[in-house]
Enzyme design. Structure first.
Site, PDB file in Angstrom:
ATOM      1  N   ALA A 126      -5.525 -23.416  -6.709  1.00 34.71           N
ATOM      2  CA  ALA A 126      -5.995 -22.044  -6.914  1.00 34.71           C
ATOM      3  C   ALA A 126      -6.087 -21.653  -8.389  1.00 34.71           C
ATOM      4  CB  ALA A 126      -5.081 -21.078  -6.175  1.00 34.71           C
ATOM      5  N   ASP A 178       2.122 -22.750  -8.265  1.00 34.16           N
ATOM      6  CA  ASP A 178       1.091 -21.868  -8.811  1.00 34.16           C
ATOM      7  C   ASP A 178       1.410 -20.391  -8.560  1.00 34.16           C
ATOM      8  OD1 ASP A 178      -0.354 -24.128  -9.613  1.00 34.16           O
ATOM      9  OD2 ASP A 178      -1.350 -24.273  -7.667  1.00 34.16           O
ATOM     10  N   ASN A 209       9.989 -26.135   4.417  1.00 40.31           N
ATOM     11  CA  ASN A 209       9.578 -25.368   5.589  1.00 40.31           C
ATOM     12  C   ASN A 209       8.489 -26.163   6.278  1.00 40.31           C
ATOM     13  OD1 ASN A 209      11.282 -23.183   4.990  1.00 40.31           O
ATOM     14  ND2 ASN A 209       9.753 -22.290   3.635  1.00 40.31           N
ATOM     15  N   HIS A 223       0.008 -30.058   4.733  1.00 39.79           N
ATOM     16  CA  HIS A 223       0.270 -31.287   3.973  1.00 39.79           C
ATOM     17  C   HIS A 223       1.783 -31.437   3.778  1.00 39.79           C
ATOM     18  CE1 HIS A 223      -1.295 -34.483   1.282  1.00 39.79           C
ATOM     19  NE2 HIS A 223      -0.118 -34.334   0.707  1.00 39.79           N
ATOM     20  N   HIS A 257       5.167 -31.525   2.370  1.00 36.32           N
ATOM     21  CA  HIS A 257       5.677 -31.168   1.051  1.00 36.32           C
ATOM     22  C   HIS A 257       6.949 -30.350   1.163  1.00 36.32           C
ATOM     23  CE1 HIS A 257       3.654 -27.403   2.154  1.00 36.32           C
ATOM     24  NE2 HIS A 257       4.340 -26.816   1.184  1.00 36.32           N
ATOM     25  N   GLN A 295       9.719 -27.699  -1.510  1.00 36.64           N
ATOM     26  CA  GLN A 295       9.786 -26.902  -2.732  1.00 36.64           C
ATOM     27  C   GLN A 295      11.150 -27.078  -3.387  1.00 36.64           C
ATOM     28  OE1 GLN A 295       7.901 -22.949  -2.775  1.00 36.64           O
ATOM     29  NE2 GLN A 295       7.499 -23.210  -0.587  1.00 36.64           N
ATOM     30  N   VAL A 348      17.269 -11.553  16.809  1.00 43.27           N
ATOM     31  CA  VAL A 348      16.957 -10.125  16.747  1.00 43.27           C
ATOM     32  C   VAL A 348      18.047  -9.349  17.476  1.00 43.27           C
ATOM     33  CG1 VAL A 348      14.461 -10.523  16.622  1.00 43.27           C
ATOM     34  CG2 VAL A 348      15.555 -10.293  18.854  1.00 43.27           C
ATOM     35  N   TYR A 353      21.037  -8.040  18.885  1.00 48.00           N
ATOM     36  CA  TYR A 353      22.467  -8.308  18.716  1.00 48.00           C
ATOM     37  C   TYR A 353      22.723  -9.200  17.514  1.00 48.00           C
ATOM     38  CZ  TYR A 353      27.308  -9.360  19.952  1.00 48.00           C
ATOM     39  OH  TYR A 353      28.676  -9.482  19.929  1.00 48.00           O
TER      40      TYR A 353
END
Length: 353
Positions: free
Chosen positions: A52, A69, A144, A155, A157, A159, A308, A310
């Site tokens: 980008a 980026d 993730n 793809h 990967h 972080q 969520v 409780y």
């Protein structure tokens, strides 16, 4: 029903195993895309493509690292000053964010990679912790995987975020491990790994240097904890043999994850080790290197666990026992379902020929 103590967080988790029997008419997720193109000219993470910001990726054939980026942290964040009300405090959050592609092909995730390719990923992780850890007190490696976990690109990967502060989760883990070490004279997770290796009931996979367990205190349905058998502070301290063993156990564990519902299994994972930066000069004997895997799926490839109500307002609750989850994962084959499907297709083609 019972409450189980979470030693790394100094909290409790409610286990209500009978809730798996309740009928489900709630949200159903879209199954992960199974047919990812090996190369997509529009994918900014593929070799040779433009990102980008106009930067062009190298024609990499192994791992590939670049600065994010759209970083969440920057090294030159301004200082907000010290004149603050105690209810409205702030500090400068400085750091650097990097992205690391595991493989040049978009359709090859970690469990489908060869062991020597996974080993290259591990070596790069260690290299980044060593490089960034000279300056920053915390270097967070995390992946993730899957759209269900908020991954914006298929793809393969991960972080790496390095920060000038110790984030909440590792700070809490540091406090709990330090308190246990002071009271018992042995690292919490080293003793825990030995206990789990003896009991076996929550072990999913193991080898001579590592074991992966569904932890006693797990909150997510098929959560696992990856532990070295030897006392290790940071990923940089792993021997060549331990790194090779890590490549082996990661591939086996992630293959079982994919085989559970025969999909590319979504999860968030990350490494926790002793803090770095100025902490490198301190005694961190209470720490023990480990990796967390947090997968959201519960009943099937399309029904996930929702934290969520409780769980948000009272405390975490899980719908099957850690032992049940470990047994399901342990009994799955270590041959990836896609490998089996490909072999069956090849066999069918030979018969037709």
């Amino acid at each position: 029903m019972q409450l189980l103590f979470r030693s790394l967080k100094d909290t409790w988790v409610l286990v209500s195993a009978h809730r798996m029997k309740r009928p489900w008419a709630g949200q159903v997720e879209k199954p992960p895309e199974e047919h990812i193109p090996r190369y997509d000219p529009r994918n900014p993470l593929c070799p040779g493509n433009t990102r980008a910001n106009g930067e062009v990726n190298s024609d990499y054939d192994s791992t590939f690292i670049f600065e994010n980026d759209f970083p969440a942290l920057q090294p030159d964040a301004p200082d907000p000053g010290s004149d603050q009300h105690p209810l409205f405090q702030s500090k400068a959050a400085r750091g650097i964010c990097k992205v690391m592609c595991f493989h040049p092909w978009s359709d090859v995730t970690l469990p489908l990679m060869k062991k020597h390719e996974v080993l290259k990923v591990i070596d790069k992780w260690a290299g980044l912790v060593e490089e960034l850890g000279t300056k920053y007190p915390w270097v967070q490696i995390f992946e993730n995987k899957g759209a269900m976990m908020g991954c914006s690109n298929p793809h393969p990967h991960c972080q790496v975020w390095a920060s000038n502060f110790l984030p909440n989760e590792p700070a809490l883990s540091d406090r709990c491990q330090r308190a246990y070490y002071k009271k018992h004279g042995e690292p919490l997770l080293l003793q825990y790994a030995r206990q789990e290796a003896e009991k076996k009931e929550r072990v999913v996979v193991e080898n001579s240097d590592w074991l992966a367990v569904v932890p006693y205190w797990a909150t997510w349905p098929y959560q696992t904890l990856l532990l070295p058998r030897r006392h290790v502070l940071r990923i940089t301290d792993l021997t060549t043999g331990e790194r090779e063993g890590l490549a082996d156990i990661m591939k086996r564990l992630l293959t079982k994850y994919d085989n559970l519902f025969e999909i590319s299994f979504p999860y968030s994972m990350g490494w926790h080790g002793a803090p770095t930066g100025t902490h490198l000069k301190e005694d961190n004997s209470h720490w023990h290197l480990h990796a967390h895997y947090y997968p959201p799926l519960l009943r099937s490839a399309t029904v996930k666990k929702f934290m969520v109500g409780y769980e948000m307002l009272a405390q975490e609750q899980r719908d099957l026992t850690p032992e049940q989850a470990a047994e399901k994962l342990r009994n799955l084959p270590e041959e990836h379902y896609k490998t089996r499907e490909n072999q069956e297709k090849e066999g069918g083609n030979e018969k037709e020929g």
